[in-house]
Design an enzyme around this catalytic site. Structure first.
Site, mmCIF file in Angstrom:
data_model
loop_
_atom_site.group_PDB
_atom_site.id
_atom_site.type_symbol
_atom_site.label_atom_id
_atom_site.label_comp_id
_atom_site.label_asym_id
_atom_site.label_seq_id
_atom_site.Cartn_x
_atom_site.Cartn_y
_atom_site.Cartn_z
ATOM 1 N N ASP A 21 0.877 -1.182 0.000
ATOM 2 C CA ASP A 21 0.000 0.000 0.000
ATOM 3 C C ASP A 21 0.906 1.221 0.000
ATOM 4 O O ASP A 21 2.106 1.132 0.262
ATOM 5 C CB ASP A 21 -0.880 -0.006 1.262
ATOM 6 C CG ASP A 21 -1.784 1.213 1.316
ATOM 7 O OD1 ASP A 21 -2.397 1.545 0.283
ATOM 8 O OD2 ASP A 21 -1.873 1.856 2.381
ATOM 9 N N SER A 22 0.299 2.375 -0.257
ATOM 10 C CA SER A 22 1.058 3.616 -0.218
ATOM 11 C C SER A 22 1.541 3.929 1.199
ATOM 12 O O SER A 22 2.482 4.686 1.374
ATOM 13 C CB SER A 22 0.171 4.757 -0.711
ATOM 14 O OG SER A 22 -1.026 4.773 0.028
ATOM 15 N N CYS A 84 -3.866 -1.103 -1.994
ATOM 16 C CA CYS A 84 -4.184 0.303 -2.254
ATOM 17 C C CYS A 84 -5.227 0.416 -3.371
ATOM 18 O O CYS A 84 -5.025 -0.102 -4.473
ATOM 19 C CB CYS A 84 -2.904 1.026 -2.656
ATOM 20 S SG CYS A 84 -3.122 2.766 -2.956
ATOM 21 N N ASN A 85 -6.324 1.100 -3.088
ATOM 22 C CA ASN A 85 -7.359 1.296 -4.125
ATOM 23 C C ASN A 85 -6.835 2.110 -5.295
ATOM 24 O O ASN A 85 -7.146 1.825 -6.447
ATOM 25 C CB ASN A 85 -8.563 2.028 -3.525
ATOM 26 C CG ASN A 85 -9.454 1.115 -2.727
ATOM 27 O OD1 ASN A 85 -10.489 0.678 -3.197
ATOM 28 N ND2 ASN A 85 -9.058 0.809 -1.504
ATOM 29 N N THR A 86 -6.031 3.140 -4.989
ATOM 30 C CA THR A 86 -5.523 3.990 -6.067
ATOM 31 C C THR A 86 -4.642 3.185 -7.014
ATOM 32 O O THR A 86 -4.738 3.305 -8.240
ATOM 33 C CB THR A 86 -4.741 5.179 -5.461
ATOM 34 O OG1 THR A 86 -5.558 5.815 -4.483
ATOM 35 C CG2 THR A 86 -4.353 6.178 -6.518
ATOM 36 N N GLU A 163 -4.716 8.809 9.505
ATOM 37 C CA GLU A 163 -3.274 8.790 9.792
ATOM 38 C C GLU A 163 -2.992 9.413 11.163
ATOM 39 O O GLU A 163 -2.105 8.986 11.881
ATOM 40 C CB GLU A 163 -2.502 9.575 8.716
ATOM 41 C CG GLU A 163 -2.533 8.967 7.334
ATOM 42 C CD GLU A 163 -1.433 7.933 7.089
ATOM 43 O OE1 GLU A 163 -0.421 7.957 7.803
ATOM 44 O OE2 GLU A 163 -1.618 7.102 6.186
ATOM 45 N N CYS A 195 -11.211 3.117 -0.321
ATOM 46 C CA CYS A 195 -9.873 3.595 0.043
ATOM 47 C C CYS A 195 -9.442 2.798 1.261
ATOM 48 O O CYS A 195 -10.261 2.537 2.159
ATOM 49 C CB CYS A 195 -9.938 5.087 0.370
ATOM 50 S SG CYS A 195 -8.436 5.738 1.129
ATOM 51 N N HIS A 197 -7.979 3.473 3.901
ATOM 52 C CA HIS A 197 -8.098 4.064 5.232
ATOM 53 C C HIS A 197 -9.523 4.075 5.775
ATOM 54 O O HIS A 197 -9.725 4.119 6.981
ATOM 55 C CB HIS A 197 -7.592 5.508 5.199
ATOM 56 C CG HIS A 197 -6.113 5.627 5.056
ATOM 57 N ND1 HIS A 197 -5.420 5.073 4.011
ATOM 58 C CD2 HIS A 197 -5.194 6.240 5.841
ATOM 59 C CE1 HIS A 197 -4.141 5.344 4.153
ATOM 60 N NE2 HIS A 197 -3.972 6.051 5.253
HETATM 61 N N1 DGL Z 1 -3.968 3.786 -0.082
HETATM 62 C C1 DGL Z 1 -4.727 4.825 -0.719
HETATM 63 C C2 DGL Z 1 -5.986 4.218 -1.370
HETATM 64 O O1 DGL Z 1 -6.485 3.209 -0.960
HETATM 65 C C3 DGL Z 1 -5.120 5.916 0.254
HETATM 66 C C4 DGL Z 1 -3.939 6.760 0.731
HETATM 67 C C5 DGL Z 1 -3.200 7.457 -0.401
HETATM 68 O O2 DGL Z 1 -3.749 8.389 -0.989
HETATM 69 O O3 DGL Z 1 -2.079 7.045 -0.655
HETATM 70 O O4 DGL Z 1 -6.477 4.752 -2.324
#
Ligand code: DGL
Length: 280
Positions: A21-22, A84-86, A163, A195, A197
């Site tokens: 993940d990010s 990570c969704n992104t 966070e 997302c 989070h």
């Molecule tokens: N992990 C990112 C997501 O699920 C959220 C945090 C980010 O923007 O890096 O999209």
């Protein structure tokens, strides 16, 4: 004779599942994987030096994702879960083409769960700006149900709130309510937590969804749907860990391992002591 590989003795079964993940939000996916696949070892990478990804261009996310995936593959994993969704929204196809191992993302399972949950065939998605802009959720939902309409809302403030560990009280409640109000006008009955989070705020989002969208509104957690898909995938491919001991979790980050460990303890609900820092 003797050339057929015995599935049961596939040496990959003993390798960990790679998850990245990010940052630390992907631990919501790890928590669900540990619940559904408790004997699996997990190698987690949080790219804390470069979080957030959700506000960056697709090209930058592709570059970062490639580096994260390679770091995990070079350490030996049997399968990659993109928490990570992104990244799942913009880089999954590239990773599937480039990597010589199965790659699971979070969007397809989340989309499936949303289609199963909606009664009015109207689904709202809360996600980062990058995920909303990619159109990945509407595409994934359209491939399962052509009659379901999808309405996206980027909810960027929820990432720093999580966070910070600012999970209750007026500030997160008002932020969640404001984001949901845009979806209320679209008459949705399902809200997808698109997302990593947001599942941390799940209870608050569920309460506010019922207040803002109506009593029948429900919340779909991509993390949970992904862990279910992973469990089924491991079973059908005979890739599950053969051992019966509890799986180990090893965590890597690209910056600030101590603060990651502090927040990770809250996410996972038990003390986290060892977090390694690596360079990509
Ligand atoms: N992990 C990112 C997501 O699920 C959220 C945090 C980010 O923007 O890096 O999209």
């Amino acid at each position: 004779m003797g050339l057929l590989r015995d599935e049961a003795s596939d040496p990959r079964r003993a390798l960990p599942i790679g998850v990245f993940d990010s940052g630390l939000g992907g631990l919501t996916v790890v928590r669900q994987i540990r619940r559904m696949c408790p004997q699996e070892d997990i190698l987690y990478l949080g790219d804390t030096a470069r979080v957030p990804y959700g506000t960056r261009s697709a090209q930058t996310v592709l570059r970062y994702s490639r580096a994260c995936a390679r770091a995990l593959v070079s350490r030996g994993i049997k399968l990659l879960v993109v928490a990570c969704n992104t990244v799942s929204a913009v880089a999954l196809d590239m990773l599937r083409v480039e990597l010589d191992l199965p790659v699971l993302g979070v969007i397809e399972p989340g989309a499936g769960a949303a289609v199963a949950a909606t009664r009015r065939h109207r689904v709202g998605v809360l996600a980062t700006a990058g995920t909303i802009a990619s159109g990945a959720y509407p595409r994934a939902i359209a491939s399962r149900s052509s009659r379901t309409e999808v309405f996206g809302r980027s909810a960027p403030l929820l990432v720093p709130l999580v966070e910070e560990g600012w999970l209750d009280g007026e500030v997160p409640r008002l932020a969640v309510a404001r984001y949901l109000e845009t979806l209320a006008a679209c008459d949705v009955d399902v809200v997808v937590l698109g997302c990593t989070h947001y599942p941390v705020l799940r209870d608050l989002i569920a309460v506010e969804s019922r207040r803002v969208l109506g009593d029948d509104a429900s919340v779909v957690d991509s993390a949970e749907a992904t862990a279910e898909e992973l469990r089924d995938f491991l079973a059908t491919r005979s890739l599950g860990a053969a051992s019966v001991r509890e799986g180990r979790l090893r965590m890597l980050v690209t910056d600030r391992p101590q603060s990651f460990a502090d927040v990770a303890s809250r996410f996972l609900g038990h003390p986290v002591t060892e977090v390694e820092q690596i360079d990509l």
